[in-house]
Design an enzyme around this catalytic site. Sequence first.
Site, PDB file in Angstrom:
ATOM      1  N   PHE A   1      31.840  62.445  67.636  1.00  0.00           N
ATOM      2  CA  PHE A   1      32.162  62.086  66.250  1.00  0.00           C
ATOM      3  C   PHE A   1      31.724  60.622  65.997  1.00  0.00           C
ATOM      4  O   PHE A   1      30.968  60.244  65.532  1.00  0.00           O
ATOM      5  CB  PHE A   1      33.507  62.418  65.665  1.00  0.00           C
ATOM      6  CG  PHE A   1      33.886  61.813  64.666  1.00  0.00           C
ATOM      7  CD1 PHE A   1      33.097  61.416  63.469  1.00  0.00           C
ATOM      8  CD2 PHE A   1      35.160  61.099  64.849  1.00  0.00           C
ATOM      9  CE1 PHE A   1      33.941  60.674  62.245  1.00  0.00           C
ATOM     10  CE2 PHE A   1      35.688  60.470  63.825  1.00  0.00           C
ATOM     11  CZ  PHE A   1      35.258  60.149  62.612  1.00  0.00           C
ATOM     12  N   ILE A   2      32.622  59.813  66.740  1.00  0.00           N
ATOM     13  CA  ILE A   2      32.289  58.268  66.628  1.00  0.00           C
ATOM     14  C   ILE A   2      31.172  57.863  67.277  1.00  0.00           C
ATOM     15  O   ILE A   2      30.365  57.043  66.826  1.00  0.00           O
ATOM     16  CB  ILE A   2      33.703  57.690  67.465  1.00  0.00           C
ATOM     17  CG1 ILE A   2      34.764  57.935  66.490  1.00  0.00           C
ATOM     18  CG2 ILE A   2      33.311  56.075  67.173  1.00  0.00           C
ATOM     19  CD1 ILE A   2      36.114  57.032  67.122  1.00  0.00           C
TER      20      ILE A   2
ATOM     21  N   GLY B   1      32.028  66.624  72.318  1.00  0.00           N
ATOM     22  CA  GLY B   1      30.767  66.337  71.611  1.00  0.00           C
ATOM     23  C   GLY B   1      29.903  67.570  71.132  1.00  0.00           C
ATOM     24  O   GLY B   1      30.084  68.549  72.031  1.00  0.00           O
TER      25      GLY B   1
ATOM     26  N   LEU C   1      32.235  55.598  75.443  1.00  0.00           N
ATOM     27  CA  LEU C   1      33.185  56.399  74.272  1.00  0.00           C
ATOM     28  C   LEU C   1      33.492  57.672  74.927  1.00  0.00           C
ATOM     29  O   LEU C   1      34.179  58.423  74.429  1.00  0.00           O
ATOM     30  CB  LEU C   1      32.297  56.310  72.883  1.00  0.00           C
ATOM     31  CG  LEU C   1      32.533  55.158  71.840  1.00  0.00           C
ATOM     32  CD1 LEU C   1      31.663  54.156  72.524  1.00  0.00           C
ATOM     33  CD2 LEU C   1      32.109  55.723  70.639  1.00  0.00           C
TER      34      LEU C   1
ATOM     35  N   TYR D   1      48.100  60.910  77.786  1.00  0.00           N
ATOM     36  CA  TYR D   1      46.780  60.324  77.141  1.00  0.00           C
ATOM     37  C   TYR D   1      47.068  58.897  76.919  1.00  0.00           C
ATOM     38  O   TYR D   1      46.149  58.165  77.253  1.00  0.00           O
ATOM     39  CB  TYR D   1      46.672  61.214  75.599  1.00  0.00           C
ATOM     40  CG  TYR D   1      45.402  60.570  75.114  1.00  0.00           C
ATOM     41  CD1 TYR D   1      44.022  60.525  75.619  1.00  0.00           C
ATOM     42  CD2 TYR D   1      45.615  60.159  73.520  1.00  0.00           C
ATOM     43  CE1 TYR D   1      43.091  59.967  74.592  1.00  0.00           C
ATOM     44  CE2 TYR D   1      44.492  59.627  72.974  1.00  0.00           C
ATOM     45  CZ  TYR D   1      43.067  59.774  73.222  1.00  0.00           C
ATOM     46  OH  TYR D   1      42.251  59.402  72.649  1.00  0.00           O
TER      47      TYR D   1
END
Length: 336
Positions: A21-22, A46, A88, A161
Amino acid sequence: MVLTMTASESQHVLVTGGSGFIGSHLVDHLLQLGHRVDVVDDLSTGRLSNLEPLLSKHSDRLSFVHSDLSAWLVGAGSGSRFDAIYHLAAAVGVKLVVDDPISTIETNIMQTSAVLGHVTAHGIPLFIASTSEVYGKSDSIPFHEESDITFGPTSRSRWSYACSKAIDEYLGLAHAKRHGTPIVIARFFNTVGPRQVGTYGMVLPSFVHAALSGRPLQVYGDGEQSRCFCDVRDIVPVLPKMLANVECHGRVFNLGNDHSITINELARLVRDTLGSTSDIEKIPYDEAYAPGFEDLVARAPDLGRIREVLEFAPSVSLVQTIRDLAAIADLEGGAS
Ligand code: UDP
């Protein structure tokens, strides 16, 4: 010596996780700046469909490699030189993390370590995407980059995380210091926008999808927890500017919007903006995630540090983001 290029010079860049997304918004922006862009993505979260229109439009300047990043860096990509790398690729979403902590920890730490080995060997400037989750359950709002971080016990997998991204940050900062490589780290705060999917638990696409399909908007806990949502289109133009700015090198920055909203308010805003008649229902955390799940009561960024080095004023309203998400919602696919 490592030479840093200005944000406007044409570059050959690598975006890891570029079909996410980003990542796909960043790829779009880098192409608009005139750069040549390579994407490496394992398509674990993704979607190639995020890049397909860009691949058709810019076939001469955009290439896509479907691969595990660490494997690619020691194989086909080992000799690749880039003017910059935007890292990313990472495990995303609290739900995914709770469901699969082993892959979250291994993906985040091993891939970042591999990228750092590559950039320090070749003197390549590196941007690392981190997350506000790194602050853990700290209650000193707003979060400042130098604030203490507070994680829950290791028996609660949610914090794996935060911990893995914190290790990434330590690694990045240590490499920047030891090798003098320009490395910039940004902690994203609840980034939202078109192409974000609800599959991994993110609240806004989940609400938009529910509102459009007439299903209840599920608010976890009492809904009084607050977050600051920032549109991805306000975020991506800042990243090349940060990488080109020596004042950003070797440092960590908060990046997001500092306007706070509770999840109850968000549910009403989504329903009202889309004219939906969906109910809003409360779901206990144990049921939504896993027994013993710990949520954050509030999360908001202190934006003082980024504003000291460059202009940063998010301008896309949450209502606009909701409308744009709804406009391309994929109701058949179960995600927006
Ligand atoms: N949340 C919710 N309903 C959903 C998904 C998430 O109420 O369908 C809540 C979640 O528990 C958290 C907030 O919304 O308090 C933001 O969740 P998200 O996963 O989007 O981001 P987080 O801030 O947890 O990283």
